[in-house]
Write an enzyme that holds these catalytic residues in place. Structure first.
Site, PDB file in Angstrom:
ATOM      1  N   ASP A 120      35.150  11.088  -5.826  1.00 41.63           N
ATOM      2  CA  ASP A 120      36.570  10.760  -5.892  1.00 41.63           C
ATOM      3  C   ASP A 120      37.226  11.152  -4.561  1.00 41.63           C
ATOM      4  O   ASP A 120      36.938  12.206  -3.992  1.00 41.63           O
ATOM      5  CB  ASP A 120      37.238  11.508  -7.064  1.00 41.63           C
ATOM      6  CG  ASP A 120      38.590  10.927  -7.414  1.00 41.63           C
ATOM      7  OD1 ASP A 120      38.729  10.347  -8.506  1.00 41.63           O
ATOM      8  OD2 ASP A 120      39.532  11.037  -6.581  1.00 41.63           O
TER       9      ASP A 120
ATOM     10  N   HIS B 113      36.446   3.359 -15.444  1.00 41.39           N
ATOM     11  CA  HIS B 113      35.735   4.395 -14.681  1.00 41.39           C
ATOM     12  C   HIS B 113      35.745   5.673 -15.476  1.00 41.39           C
ATOM     13  O   HIS B 113      36.708   5.972 -16.194  1.00 41.39           O
ATOM     14  CB  HIS B 113      36.363   4.617 -13.300  1.00 41.39           C
ATOM     15  CG  HIS B 113      37.846   4.846 -13.313  1.00 41.39           C
ATOM     16  ND1 HIS B 113      38.752   3.821 -13.492  1.00 41.39           N
ATOM     17  CD2 HIS B 113      38.579   5.984 -13.206  1.00 41.39           C
ATOM     18  CE1 HIS B 113      39.975   4.307 -13.476  1.00 41.39           C
ATOM     19  NE2 HIS B 113      39.914   5.624 -13.306  1.00 41.39           N
TER      20      HIS B 113
HETATM   21  P1  AMP Z   1      42.614   7.124 -12.742  1.00 46.28           P
HETATM   22  O1  AMP Z   1      43.912   7.705 -12.227  1.00 46.28           O
HETATM   23  O2  AMP Z   1      42.084   7.756 -13.981  1.00 46.28           O
HETATM   24  O3  AMP Z   1      42.722   5.617 -12.844  1.00 46.28           O
HETATM   25  O4  AMP Z   1      41.533   7.448 -11.632  1.00 46.28           O
HETATM   26  C1  AMP Z   1      41.463   6.761 -10.435  1.00 46.28           C
HETATM   27  C2  AMP Z   1      40.782   7.662  -9.466  1.00 46.28           C
HETATM   28  O5  AMP Z   1      40.303   6.887  -8.404  1.00 46.28           O
HETATM   29  C3  AMP Z   1      41.680   8.751  -8.851  1.00 46.28           C
HETATM   30  O6  AMP Z   1      41.138  10.027  -9.147  1.00 46.28           O
HETATM   31  C4  AMP Z   1      41.647   8.438  -7.363  1.00 46.28           C
HETATM   32  O7  AMP Z   1      41.633   9.608  -6.574  1.00 46.28           O
HETATM   33  C5  AMP Z   1      40.358   7.654  -7.232  1.00 46.28           C
HETATM   34  N1  AMP Z   1      40.280   6.709  -6.128  1.00 46.28           N
HETATM   35  C6  AMP Z   1      41.154   5.716  -5.838  1.00 46.28           C
HETATM   36  N2  AMP Z   1      40.719   5.011  -4.786  1.00 46.28           N
HETATM   37  C7  AMP Z   1      39.532   5.550  -4.414  1.00 46.28           C
HETATM   38  C8  AMP Z   1      38.589   5.266  -3.400  1.00 46.28           C
HETATM   39  N3  AMP Z   1      38.772   4.261  -2.516  1.00 46.28           N
HETATM   40  N4  AMP Z   1      37.476   6.030  -3.296  1.00 46.28           N
HETATM   41  C9  AMP Z   1      37.288   7.065  -4.172  1.00 46.28           C
HETATM   42  N5  AMP Z   1      38.134   7.382  -5.164  1.00 46.28           N
HETATM   43  C10 AMP Z   1      39.257   6.633  -5.275  1.00 46.28           C
END
Ligand code: AMP
Length: 113
Positions: free
Chosen positions: A31, A99
């Site tokens: 993440d 996810h």
């Molecule tokens: P959620 O808020 O449960 O939808 O989780 C989305 C997650 O994706 C968050 O923890 C973000 O930090 C993570 N995230 C968003 N874009 C990226 C990226 N390009 N690479 C890695 N993590 C990401």
């Protein structure tokens, strides 16, 4: 693949990620904004907007994802960890591609905020 979906772009390699695992069904990567010493996201290659949007034909895939999560946690040497999937904005979902967060490496409070 869904256009403009950041996780579809990670799955296809258009957007870089720090991958720790890939198989026919899913990719797991670190993440960007870690909430624990280990914070991985396990993402199916198929674009499913959330667990709530999965259909009955996805059941075998969902089962295999659970198996992948178990194997990934073992490979990361996690013995205590939490697996979370947020569904909907009120629950904190910010990316509309299914996810699973895999969090570990520190004591995790309960109930979550
Ligand atoms: P959620 O808020 O449960 O939808 O989780 C989305 C997650 O994706 C968050 O923890 C973000 O930090 C993570 N995230 C968003 N874009 C990226 C990226 N390009 N690479 C890695 N993590 C990401």
């Amino acid at each position: 693949m869904s256009e403009n979906c950041i996780f579809c772009k990670i799955v296809s390699g258009q957007v870089k990620s720090q991958n720790v695992h890939e198989d026919d069904d899913c990719v797991a990567f670190k993440d960007l904004n870690p909430q624990a010493p280990t914070h991985l996201l396990v993402v199916p290659k198929k674009h499913i907007p959330s667990l709530a949007a999965a259909v009955s034909g996805d059941e075998a895939l969902l089962g295999r994802l659970q198996g992948a999560i178990r194997a990934i946690a073992k490979s990361q040497k996690l013995d205590s960890y939490r697996v979370v999937t947020n569904i909907g904005r009120m629950a904190g979902q910010s990316v509309d591609h299914l996810h699973y967060h895999v969090l570990g490496g520190r004591r995790l409070g309960w109930p979550p905020g």
